[in-house]
Design an enzyme around this catalytic site. Sequence first.
Site, short mmCIF file in Angstrom:
data_model
loop_
_atom_site.label_atom_id
_atom_site.label_comp_id
_atom_site.label_asym_id
_atom_site.label_seq_id
_atom_site.Cartn_x
_atom_site.Cartn_y
_atom_site.Cartn_z
N ASP A 262 0.79 -1.09 0.10
CA ASP A 262 0.13 0.02 0.06
C ASP A 262 0.97 1.12 -0.05
OD1 ASP A 262 -2.63 1.28 0.67
OD2 ASP A 262 -1.49 2.05 2.34
N GLU A 304 0.71 -1.02 -5.16
CA GLU A 304 -0.46 0.06 -5.51
C GLU A 304 0.36 1.41 -5.68
OE1 GLU A 304 -3.47 3.09 -3.37
OE2 GLU A 304 -1.61 2.37 -2.57
#
Length: 628
Positions: A262, A304
């Site tokens: 992330d 991501e």
Amino acid sequence: MFEEMKWEPEFMRRLDKNVDELKWLYNELYNDEHAFEYFVSMLHEYYASRPIELKQWDEAREVVPDWYTGSEMLGVLMYTQCFAGTLKGVQSHLDYIKECGINYVHLMPLLQSPAGKNDGGYAVSDFRTVEPALGTMDDLYDLSTDCHGKGMSVCLDFVMNHTSDEHEWARRAKAGEKEYQDRYFFFDSWDIPNEFEKTVPQVFPTTAPGNFSWCPEANKVVMTTFYPYQWDLNYRNPTVFNDMTANMLNLCNHGVDIIRLDAVPYIWKTLGTSCRNLPQVHTLVRIMRMATEIVCPGTLLLGEVVMEPSKVVPYFGTVDKPECQMLYNVTTMASTWHTVATRDVRLLKHQLETVFALPKQYVFLNYLRCHDDIGWGLDYDYLKQFGVSEVPHKKYLNDYLTGNYYGSDSRGELYNNDPKLGDARLCGTTASLCGIEAAEYERNSAKLDKSIKLDIMLHAFLFTQSGIPVLYSGDEIGQLNDYSYHNDPLKYDDSRYLHRGKLSWDSVARRSDPTTREGRIFTAIRKLAQIRKAYTMFESNADAWVVETWNDHVLGIGRYCKGEKMIGLFNFSESDQTAWVNEPETYYDMLTGNERPARAVGIPGFDFAWLMTSYTSDKNPVIDVDKE
């Protein structure tokens, strides 16, 4: 260096393969021999404690390292609490997931986070504990084991840029312990933070302006790129990197197959830069890739990187020094909704030409909707040639997709609306953005038919792209917006919860009824998935190109692999259109099996055509998936 260690032969084989580069890169960042020795010893600790069944899983995947590139791959993205309440609840519904044709289950953040200030689970207070309301780490392992038994892989978010301000490290930093303050970015005054602000963009300028917050407990300023309760970790400190890598490997040893990194572009900070995509980020990701190859080679890294292709592609690394195995195709997602609102496929064609030109070993995750908002980071330089200006165009897109434009049946809501800059983002489920919600509210069957056709056409387009298609949980039955978040004091100010509603199992029960919205969409998407699975031309390494249709309302995509070729045609207009193609071969409709020439193909409004031909056989190459 480690020859005297009596470590397992398999571990030593993997370590020897990587150790020279590993040491060089690690010391390039940290120049700390002791920290590196600790790092390698930590890798061995997680290898030694890895369950035997997961080691067997690793061995099987080492034999077929490209196992994730096939046409059978289909993912689903879900919040555990929204799908089935708990991890055990998800486990109890794996048969339904398998019925959907899904073999890649992405669980949204589920580690322990403070109630009320967790950004949907992205402010982790304990990387070793599942949120108690969702279950335990043992439940995660049991779910993963069951998934593996059904041929499914499990993906989980690893929130690596920051921790919650209630994490143990943060609590000790607040108490004044310098060792733990050094794990974050603390400053005695605003002088240096103000210098950072001159070059670092704001992520949420309206809801969380700035990149720093005052910490009254420590009487210091702390870096908080996202929200004030999410403290950025200092990856210049080797202890941070060592411990966070250990946290990641702990998830792998609980059966997680795909680690979603992330906010990975943000993890290295340097004064005077944007603190995005710095070279050291790629060094860290490369080390993490080698760490998984040593400890758990069946694991994939999913980056991501929500940026334009030129900044996304470097996260694949190189053939010799790979980084992430998979990345998100976020630009195509945004361009798709632009095309829904404009009925004009030229930008989408331009975007796909860029993607299709990339090396075939690059695997993208493709999606129509995800847990997050839709941001309008489009190629405005390209759009300028058509007289499109950025600010008014963004306003048009948002007006259309929120239903505030005359004739629009889309129903979305704005997120992070900044009227001054005219730069809002958009939220809403696929079905509601397609007009299904408005049609059902009006009880207008003609509108409903049109909206369902658009929904299905978009999924057909999704399945035609190169990479792995991922559904957002509920899209398989056309789930609508959930407005109940407006009445929740912990959620009311975050419109992303509009499309994060709980899955309606009453709606799921209607999936077999062809007279219902749920039945029509579920049946269509399932058939598309079955067709996709049956043909190698949908594999990630197939040739793909944009087909010229000579019609700005109709997108054309070609795919070829092992003697079979398909032409996909997608009408983004509500009116009937003609795709002015002129393919000489004998083509067949992949949905009906009937012969259908690929010449001046008529496509009804919001409809599509999948046509295929074979160069290896004169027989009809269409497989009847209903009999499979």
